[in-house]
Design a protein around this motif. Structure first.
Motif, PDB file in Angstrom:
ATOM      1  N   ILE A  52      -0.839  -5.848  15.436  1.00  0.00           N
ATOM      2  CA  ILE A  52      -0.858  -6.731  14.271  1.00  0.00           C
ATOM      3  C   ILE A  52      -2.141  -6.586  13.458  1.00  0.00           C
ATOM      4  O   ILE A  52      -2.261  -7.159  12.393  1.00  0.00           O
ATOM      5  N   GLU A  53      -3.131  -5.825  13.973  1.00  0.00           N
ATOM      6  CA  GLU A  53      -4.384  -5.649  13.260  1.00  0.00           C
ATOM      7  C   GLU A  53      -4.403  -4.313  12.532  1.00  0.00           C
ATOM      8  O   GLU A  53      -3.692  -3.379  12.895  1.00  0.00           O
ATOM      9  N   ALA A  54      -5.238  -4.202  11.530  1.00  0.00           N
ATOM     10  CA  ALA A  54      -5.404  -2.927  10.832  1.00  0.00           C
ATOM     11  C   ALA A  54      -6.164  -1.969  11.741  1.00  0.00           C
ATOM     12  O   ALA A  54      -7.139  -2.351  12.370  1.00  0.00           O
ATOM     13  N   THR A  55      -5.720  -0.733  11.814  1.00  0.00           N
ATOM     14  CA  THR A  55      -6.358   0.235  12.709  1.00  0.00           C
ATOM     15  C   THR A  55      -7.086   1.310  11.927  1.00  0.00           C
ATOM     16  O   THR A  55      -7.388   2.346  12.466  1.00  0.00           O
ATOM     17  N   TYR A  56      -7.365   1.069  10.657  1.00  0.00           N
ATOM     18  CA  TYR A  56      -8.136   2.030   9.878  1.00  0.00           C
ATOM     19  C   TYR A  56      -9.291   1.307   9.222  1.00  0.00           C
ATOM     20  O   TYR A  56      -9.336   0.073   9.181  1.00  0.00           O
ATOM     21  N   LEU A  57     -10.251   2.043   8.717  1.00  0.00           N
ATOM     22  CA  LEU A  57     -11.507   1.467   8.283  1.00  0.00           C
ATOM     23  C   LEU A  57     -11.530   1.063   6.813  1.00  0.00           C
ATOM     24  O   LEU A  57     -12.584   0.795   6.278  1.00  0.00           O
ATOM     25  N   GLN A  58     -10.425   1.057   6.143  1.00  0.00           N
ATOM     26  CA  GLN A  58     -10.376   0.702   4.731  1.00  0.00           C
ATOM     27  C   GLN A  58      -9.700  -0.652   4.565  1.00  0.00           C
ATOM     28  O   GLN A  58      -8.926  -1.078   5.417  1.00  0.00           O
ATOM     29  N   PRO A  59      -9.982  -1.305   3.464  1.00  0.00           N
ATOM     30  CA  PRO A  59      -9.289  -2.577   3.241  1.00  0.00           C
ATOM     31  C   PRO A  59      -7.790  -2.344   3.069  1.00  0.00           C
ATOM     32  O   PRO A  59      -7.365  -1.281   2.615  1.00  0.00           O
ATOM     33  N   PRO A  60      -6.978  -3.313   3.420  1.00  0.00           N
ATOM     34  CA  PRO A  60      -5.535  -3.121   3.308  1.00  0.00           C
ATOM     35  C   PRO A  60      -5.123  -3.005   1.837  1.00  0.00           C
ATOM     36  O   PRO A  60      -5.751  -3.594   0.949  1.00  0.00           O
TER      37      PRO A  60
ATOM     38  N   ILE B 192       2.309  -1.401  -2.748  1.00  0.00           N
ATOM     39  CA  ILE B 192       2.774  -0.097  -2.299  1.00  0.00           C
ATOM     40  C   ILE B 192       1.922   0.976  -2.977  1.00  0.00           C
ATOM     41  O   ILE B 192       1.633   0.916  -4.167  1.00  0.00           O
ATOM     42  N   LEU B 193       1.527   1.983  -2.193  1.00  0.00           N
ATOM     43  CA  LEU B 193       0.660   3.045  -2.708  1.00  0.00           C
ATOM     44  C   LEU B 193       1.482   4.238  -3.162  1.00  0.00           C
ATOM     45  O   LEU B 193       2.514   4.565  -2.564  1.00  0.00           O
ATOM     46  N   SER B 194       1.000   4.878  -4.184  1.00  0.00           N
ATOM     47  CA  SER B 194       1.620   6.138  -4.587  1.00  0.00           C
ATOM     48  C   SER B 194       1.124   7.234  -3.646  1.00  0.00           C
ATOM     49  O   SER B 194       0.173   7.048  -2.890  1.00  0.00           O
ATOM     50  N   SER B 195       1.749   8.368  -3.711  1.00  0.00           N
ATOM     51  CA  SER B 195       1.343   9.492  -2.858  1.00  0.00           C
ATOM     52  C   SER B 195      -0.096   9.896  -3.132  1.00  0.00           C
ATOM     53  O   SER B 195      -0.853  10.226  -2.203  1.00  0.00           O
ATOM     54  N   GLU B 196      -0.477   9.882  -4.425  1.00  0.00           N
ATOM     55  CA  GLU B 196      -1.846  10.261  -4.777  1.00  0.00           C
ATOM     56  C   GLU B 196      -2.851   9.259  -4.198  1.00  0.00           C
ATOM     57  O   GLU B 196      -3.902   9.649  -3.675  1.00  0.00           O
ATOM     58  N   ASP B 197      -2.536   7.956  -4.292  1.00  0.00           N
ATOM     59  CA  ASP B 197      -3.430   6.948  -3.752  1.00  0.00           C
ATOM     60  C   ASP B 197      -3.558   7.063  -2.229  1.00  0.00           C
ATOM     61  O   ASP B 197      -4.639   6.892  -1.665  1.00  0.00           O
ATOM     62  N   LEU B 198      -2.456   7.374  -1.580  1.00  0.00           N
ATOM     63  CA  LEU B 198      -2.480   7.558  -0.132  1.00  0.00           C
ATOM     64  C   LEU B 198      -3.344   8.758   0.243  1.00  0.00           C
ATOM     65  O   LEU B 198      -4.135   8.702   1.193  1.00  0.00           O
ATOM     66  N   ILE B 199      -3.200   9.852  -0.517  1.00  0.00           N
ATOM     67  CA  ILE B 199      -4.017  11.043  -0.258  1.00  0.00           C
ATOM     68  C   ILE B 199      -5.493  10.732  -0.491  1.00  0.00           C
ATOM     69  O   ILE B 199      -6.361  11.159   0.273  1.00  0.00           O
ATOM     70  N   VAL B 200      -5.792   9.958  -1.543  1.00  0.00           N
ATOM     71  CA  VAL B 200      -7.177   9.588  -1.826  1.00  0.00           C
ATOM     72  C   VAL B 200      -7.746   8.766  -0.681  1.00  0.00           C
ATOM     73  O   VAL B 200      -8.873   8.992  -0.229  1.00  0.00           O
TER      74      VAL B 200
END
Length: 190
Positions: free
Chosen positions: A21-29, A33-41
């Protein structure tokens, strides 16, 4: 090290049932919905942070290694010794050959006395029998301990059975003597 072994290898935190249930990455949530480019960034930013994290991890590991070595030296200060034997000192050699055998109870733990001829560049000792028979390999320093004799022995210059040039060649070796931990002085002398 300040992180889990999984993070050290992969650069990301592992999932356990409590972390789902917690975020497992170091960026803010993300807010939407993210675009493909935003996800790659976002992934590129995470990869850029990875080098800094790995460098920080490397420096921590190195710091802990140095600290562990200092701690080991401090804890074993009474057992770590460099006797620095000189020419003609009488010594005993630990019989490491019997340490792995099951019937070692009645075997000699130390062999000798032997005579110190010199020490090579690697720190191993070149030893000879009392009759001047030089061993063909040096002995590791950790195997050699002092033999406390009541009288000292003075050695003539050419007491060994080989020439002085052979002794000089053995002194020039960088051998530490520990590669032949199972060598037995009694076997080599015969």
């Amino acid at each position: 090290m300040g992180c889990s072994p999984y993070f050290a290898v992969t650069g990301s935190h592992h999932l356990i049932p409590l972390d789902i249930i917690e975020a497992t990455y170091l960026q803010p949530p993300p807010l939407s919905i993210l675009s493909s480019e935003d996800l790659i960034v976002r992934r590129a930013i995470a990869l850029q942070k990875r080098d800094a994290q790995v460098e920080r991890l490397h420096s921590r590991v190195l710091q802990h290694r140095i600290e562990a070595a200092r701690c080991f030296e401090r804890d074993h200060a009474a057992t770590i010794r460099d006797f620095n034997f000189k020419r003609s000192d009488l010594v005993l050699v630990r019989n490491t050959k019997i340490e792995k055998s099951l019937n070692r109870k009645m075997r000699p733990r130390y062999l000798g006395p032997l005579i110190t001829v010199s020490r090579n560049r690697g720190g191993a000792y070149i030893l000879a029998e009392l009759d001047g028979t030089l061993f063909d390999r040096p002995f590791a320093a950790f195997r050699v301990i002092p033999y406390f004799a009541r009288k000292s022995i003075t050695l003539p210059e050419d007491f060994t059975d080989v020439g002085e040039d052979q002794v000089r060649r053995m002194e020039e070796q960088d051998n530490h003597g520990d590669d032949e931990a199972d060598q037995d002085p009694q076997d080599e002398a015969n």
